[in-house]
Design a protein around this motif. Structure first.
Motif, PDB file in Angstrom:
ATOM      1  N   GLU A 150       0.765  -1.124   0.018  1.00 49.76           N
ATOM      2  CA  GLU A 150      -0.084   0.168   0.040  1.00 49.76           C
ATOM      3  C   GLU A 150       0.851   1.424   0.117  1.00 49.76           C
ATOM      4  N   ARG A 151       1.943   1.257   0.834  1.00 48.45           N
ATOM      5  CA  ARG A 151       2.762   2.427   1.044  1.00 48.45           C
ATOM      6  C   ARG A 151       3.752   2.699  -0.366  1.00 48.45           C
ATOM      7  N   GLU A 152       3.951   1.694  -1.235  1.00 52.25           N
ATOM      8  CA  GLU A 152       4.804   1.779  -2.320  1.00 52.25           C
ATOM      9  C   GLU A 152       3.881   2.240  -3.381  1.00 52.25           C
ATOM     10  N   LEU A 153       2.803   1.684  -3.374  1.00 54.17           N
ATOM     11  CA  LEU A 153       1.514   2.016  -4.526  1.00 54.17           C
ATOM     12  C   LEU A 153       1.326   3.617  -4.199  1.00 54.17           C
ATOM     13  N   ALA A 154       1.364   4.143  -3.046  1.00 60.34           N
ATOM     14  CA  ALA A 154       0.907   5.512  -2.772  1.00 60.34           C
ATOM     15  C   ALA A 154       1.978   6.342  -3.095  1.00 60.34           C
ATOM     16  N   ALA A 155       3.398   5.756  -3.194  1.00 58.94           N
ATOM     17  CA  ALA A 155       4.565   6.567  -3.514  1.00 58.94           C
ATOM     18  C   ALA A 155       4.553   6.724  -4.822  1.00 58.94           C
ATOM     19  N   PRO A 313      10.063  -1.462 -15.643  1.00 59.92           N
ATOM     20  CA  PRO A 313      10.529  -0.437 -14.595  1.00 59.92           C
ATOM     21  C   PRO A 313      11.550  -1.450 -13.969  1.00 59.92           C
ATOM     22  N   GLY A 314      12.715  -0.793 -13.226  1.00 62.28           N
ATOM     23  CA  GLY A 314      13.843  -1.434 -12.657  1.00 62.28           C
ATOM     24  C   GLY A 314      13.818  -1.384 -11.126  1.00 62.28           C
ATOM     25  N   ASP A 315      14.456  -2.135 -10.601  1.00 58.27           N
ATOM     26  CA  ASP A 315      14.509  -2.298  -9.011  1.00 58.27           C
ATOM     27  C   ASP A 315      15.469  -1.155  -8.741  1.00 58.27           C
ATOM     28  N   ILE A 316      15.064  -0.118  -8.884  1.00 60.22           N
ATOM     29  CA  ILE A 316      15.645   1.284  -8.667  1.00 60.22           C
ATOM     30  C   ILE A 316      14.980   2.311  -7.872  1.00 60.22           C
ATOM     31  N   ALA A 335       9.706  10.350  -8.187  1.00 57.89           N
ATOM     32  CA  ALA A 335       8.508  11.549  -8.379  1.00 57.89           C
ATOM     33  C   ALA A 335       7.296  10.712  -8.307  1.00 57.89           C
ATOM     34  N   ALA A 336       6.069  11.582  -7.976  1.00 53.74           N
ATOM     35  CA  ALA A 336       4.773  10.999  -7.907  1.00 53.74           C
ATOM     36  C   ALA A 336       4.494   9.923  -8.752  1.00 53.74           C
ATOM     37  N   ASP A 337       5.010  10.302 -10.113  1.00 50.78           N
ATOM     38  CA  ASP A 337       4.674   9.355 -11.363  1.00 50.78           C
ATOM     39  C   ASP A 337       5.517   8.085 -11.476  1.00 50.78           C
ATOM     40  N   GLY A 338       6.312   7.953 -10.381  1.00 51.35           N
ATOM     41  CA  GLY A 338       7.189   6.698 -10.472  1.00 51.35           C
ATOM     42  C   GLY A 338       8.417   6.734 -11.231  1.00 51.35           C
TER      43      GLY A 338
END
Ligand code: OSB
Ligand code: MG
Length: 376
Positions: A150-155, A313-316, A335-338
């Motif tokens: 949940e936290r990571e999706l929100a980020a 998307p990378g593990d960065i 950024a908010a757009d990941g």
């Protein structure tokens, strides 16, 4: 380009949160930082070897030994036309890709700094922001996993990867899909299964995962090919892809449909570019893996991820998921757009906090090139 001085430091940095994979849990990150000096410039390379030989056969101690005793004498005081030539120049040393990569990547940073250009440009990158995903380790409970997702999706992260192992797999994925719906989701087994688990792994097919990363053993191509024929879910290889030759064989065998590139695993940037190009030629998408790097290694990864076939998307992720404070300032942010901005200053393009590097240093070694003896 001439490298006159090589410095090794073994660092210990506390992780914000423990990181657990199928092969174990760590609370602190121990790694080697390589510094190269030459022609008035300085380059840095972070070694991705770990304390234990569980992800790969290399460890910090083997990497230290190989760099100090075998790599340093081959690169110090030698005229290197381009850092892309270094890996081949180390051919006599078999394996030890993480040790070689740390020096090779530092040489690329040095080279780009001497030319006054960002590393991404020297590597042939084509974008100024990269897509960021997160790797979520094995948690103590499903509610804790739910909280993390949940936290990571929100980020804003663009995909979620969860680590799996026998006993922490189908139910964990089921929970994430049930709670969070059709998010971009994948799993990483870090070689925890065997072909005898094929029926069990096929249960993951119903969750429409982007991929399953390294389900089988670290050196097993043939079984991955067999498993890929059984699974709808694409297999992505990580641990297995230690050389370009192995990648060629894996692609030919149908052992994977996606490849994760970690420069440390294949011996540096030049080999990563070759792997990237090989995959592009076979329509195999690639993404950049992570090894819990500090901001120094993380920045290098951002630059490599600007090559065109890094389409996933990378593990960065942001520095603060791992280190607080990080060794660089400002830290890597998402950024908010990941997405993560690619640094534009020369080389890796980040400012190292030398006081923090010093404070984290457990051991240090300095090697200088021997001046040529003048005989009369
Ligand atoms: O398999 O990708 C892996 C970390 C250490 C060793 C192996 C792996 C990982 C990760 C972490 O998944 C990714 C990251 O740095 O965020
Ligand atoms: Mg992996």
């Amino acid at each position: 380009m001439r490298i006159e001085r090589l410095e090794l430091r073994l660092l210990k940095l506390p992780l914000v949160h423990f990181f657990e994979t199928s092969f174990g849990r760590i609370d602190d990150k121990h790694f080697i930082l390589v510094r190269l000096d030459g022609d008035g410039a300085t380059g840095y390379g972070e070694c991705v070897a770990e304390q234990d030989p569980y992800y790969s056969s290399e460890t910090n101690e083997t990497a230290w030994h190989i760099i100090a005793d075998f790599v340093a004498p081959r690169v110090l005081g030698v005229e290197v036309a381009h850092p892309r030539d270094l890996f081949a120049a180390l051919k006599a040393i078999r394996g030890h890709n993480m040790a070689k990569a740390a020096v090779e990547m530092a040489a690329w940073d040095l080279f780009a700094k001497q030319r006054g250009e960002p590393l991404s440009r020297a590597l042939g990158g084509v974008r100024d922001r990269i897509a960021s995903g997160v790797s979520i380790g094995i948690q103590r409970s499903l509610p804790e996993l739910a909280e993390k997702v949940e936290r990571e999706l929100a980020a804003g992260y663009r995909r979620i990867k969860i680590k799996i192992k026998p006993g922490w797999d189908v139910a964990a994925v089921d929970m994430v899909r049930t709670r969070f719906g059709a998010i971009p989701l994948m799993v990483d087994a870090n070689a925890a299964y065997t072909l005898a688990d094929a029926d069990h792994l096929a249960e993951l097919d119903r969750f429409d995962l982007m991929m399953i990363e390294q389900p089988l053993d670290y050196d097993d191509i043939a079984d991955h090919a067999t498993l890929q024929r059984r699974l709808k879910t694409p297999i992505c290889l990580d641990e297995s892809i230690k050389t370009i030759g192995i990648a060629r064989d894996a692609i030919a065998a149908g052992a994977c449909r996606i490849i994760n590139i970690k420069p440390g695993r294949v011996g540096g940037f030049a080999e990563s570019i070759r792997l990237h190009d090989l995959c592009a030629a076979h329509a195999i998408p690639v993404w950049h893996g992570g090894m819990l790097e500090s901001g120094i290694g993380r920045a290098a990864n951002v630059h490599l991820s600007t090559l065109p076939n890094f389409t996933l998307p990378g593990d960065i992720a942001a520095s603060k998921r791992y280190f607080d404070p990080d060794l660089i300032e400002p830290p890597i942010e998402v950024a908010a757009d990941g997405t993560v901005a690619v640094p534009t200053a020369p080389g890796i393009g980040v400012t190292i906090r030398h006081d923090r590097v010093e404070a984290a240093t457990l051991r240090k070694l300095e090697v200088r090139s021997q001046k040529l003896e003048v005989r009369s």
